[in-house]
Design an enzyme around this catalytic site. Structure first.
Site, mmCIF file in Angstrom:
data_model
loop_
_atom_site.group_PDB
_atom_site.id
_atom_site.type_symbol
_atom_site.label_atom_id
_atom_site.label_comp_id
_atom_site.label_asym_id
_atom_site.label_seq_id
_atom_site.Cartn_x
_atom_site.Cartn_y
_atom_site.Cartn_z
ATOM 1 N N LYS A 53 0.859 -1.194 0.000
ATOM 2 C CA LYS A 53 0.000 0.000 0.000
ATOM 3 C C LYS A 53 0.888 1.234 0.000
ATOM 4 C CE LYS A 53 0.934 1.353 4.407
ATOM 5 N NZ LYS A 53 1.572 2.644 4.770
ATOM 6 N N ASP A 103 -2.389 -1.033 10.388
ATOM 7 C CA ASP A 103 -2.584 -1.157 8.946
ATOM 8 C C ASP A 103 -3.193 -2.493 8.535
ATOM 9 O OD1 ASP A 103 -1.483 1.331 8.603
ATOM 10 O OD2 ASP A 103 0.446 0.619 7.859
#
Length: 285
Positions: free
Chosen positions: A11, A136
């Site tokens: 990401k 995350d």
């Protein structure tokens, strides 16, 4: 089914703003996650003895502190029985680079064991377990593009007003996320800030309207090489440049020919790859 193989994306953070420090030690954030097409690949095979992790060419990751092992232990505790697996992790995402590789691997372990052992755990249970593993981790159960609030675990799908190829550049070392946030905390004074990301996205038309990160000033002070990467990309003509997460990976958005030109002029000891934003999270191979 005795074995399962999953692909886990990285990401970037198109937006990261720290609103305040919480009493539990975490920070209240607003961030814009985007999954990107570089991957770790992990094979999970049922075993009759305690779980083992193998990481070819990266033996330092073969440790009980690896988030994959933590995820296995968490699920074992939830279902009340050991879930023994042999794990082979093929790393394609730079370690400690601000790209979420460890978090993605942990989310992959949750999804893979739920399938491999037919646990039938709900999305809500997997999400809450992911939250316990790291800020995350829940995003990688989600994928695509999403606003993250709280510590990043409250996720909202969001359409983006732009989509460009992404050049990722990593100077070849790791940074400590904990140290970056500890240093940044020293700048937090007064009451907690209010979020503004949703309003930003309502009027945004290009990356320049969105790209923001509170953390580079700290990371670049502690690791000046990160500033060199950013400045190099700008000097070579990249218009939209930002550090991802706490760094040290820096990314540039732009048209493919420009990014290919820039990539060819970077230092050989820097990791660089051109990739794309993707609409998915973890996938079974």
């Amino acid at each position: 089914m005795d074995s399962i193989r999953v692909t886990t994306p990285a990401k970037v953070n198109y937006f990261l703003r720290v609103l305040g420090r919480r009493t539990d030690g975490y920070h209240e954030l607003e961030t814009l996650f985007q999954a990107v097409g570089i991957y770790d690949r992990i094979t999970f095979t049922k075993s009759g003895s305690p779980s083992e992790l193998r990481v070819p060419n990266r033996p330092e990751l073969e440790t009980p502190e690896n988030l994959i092992i933590w995820a296995i232990d968490k699920l074992s505790a939830i279902v009340g029985k050991p879930l023994f697996v042999n794990v082979t992790l093929e790393k394609g995402i730079p370690v400690g680079g601000g790209l979420g590789g460890g978090s993605s691997d942990a989310a992959a372990a949750l999804v893979a064991l739920n399938e491999l052992y037919d646990l039938k755990l709900s999305r809500e249970t997997l999400h809450s377990t992911a939250c316990e593993l790291g800020a995350d981790v829940p995003f990688f159960l989600h994928g695509g593009a999403a606003i993250g609030e709280g510590i990043g675990e409250r996720l909202t799908d969001t359409p983006l007003p732009f989509s460009y190829p992404i050049l990722l550049v990593n100077p070849g070392f790791q940074v400590s996320t904990a140290r970056v946030f500890t240093e940044f905390s020293k700048t937090l004074t007064g009451p907690q800030k209010t979020g503004r990301l949703i309003d930003v996205l309502k009027t945004a038309k290009s990356p320049s309207d969105v790209l923001h990160n509170d953390l580079p000033a700290v990371t670049e002070r502690l690791w000046p090489e990160v500033a060199w990467v950013r400045q190099k990309l700008v000097s070579l003509g990249a218009e939209w440049v930002l550090m991802s997460g706490s760094g040290p990976t820096v990314f540039a958005l732009g048209e493919q020919p420009l990014l290919e030109h820039i990539s060819g002029l970077l230092f050989d000891n820097w990791y660089s790859v051109i990739t794309e934003p993707i609409e998915h999270g973890i996938r079974f191979d």
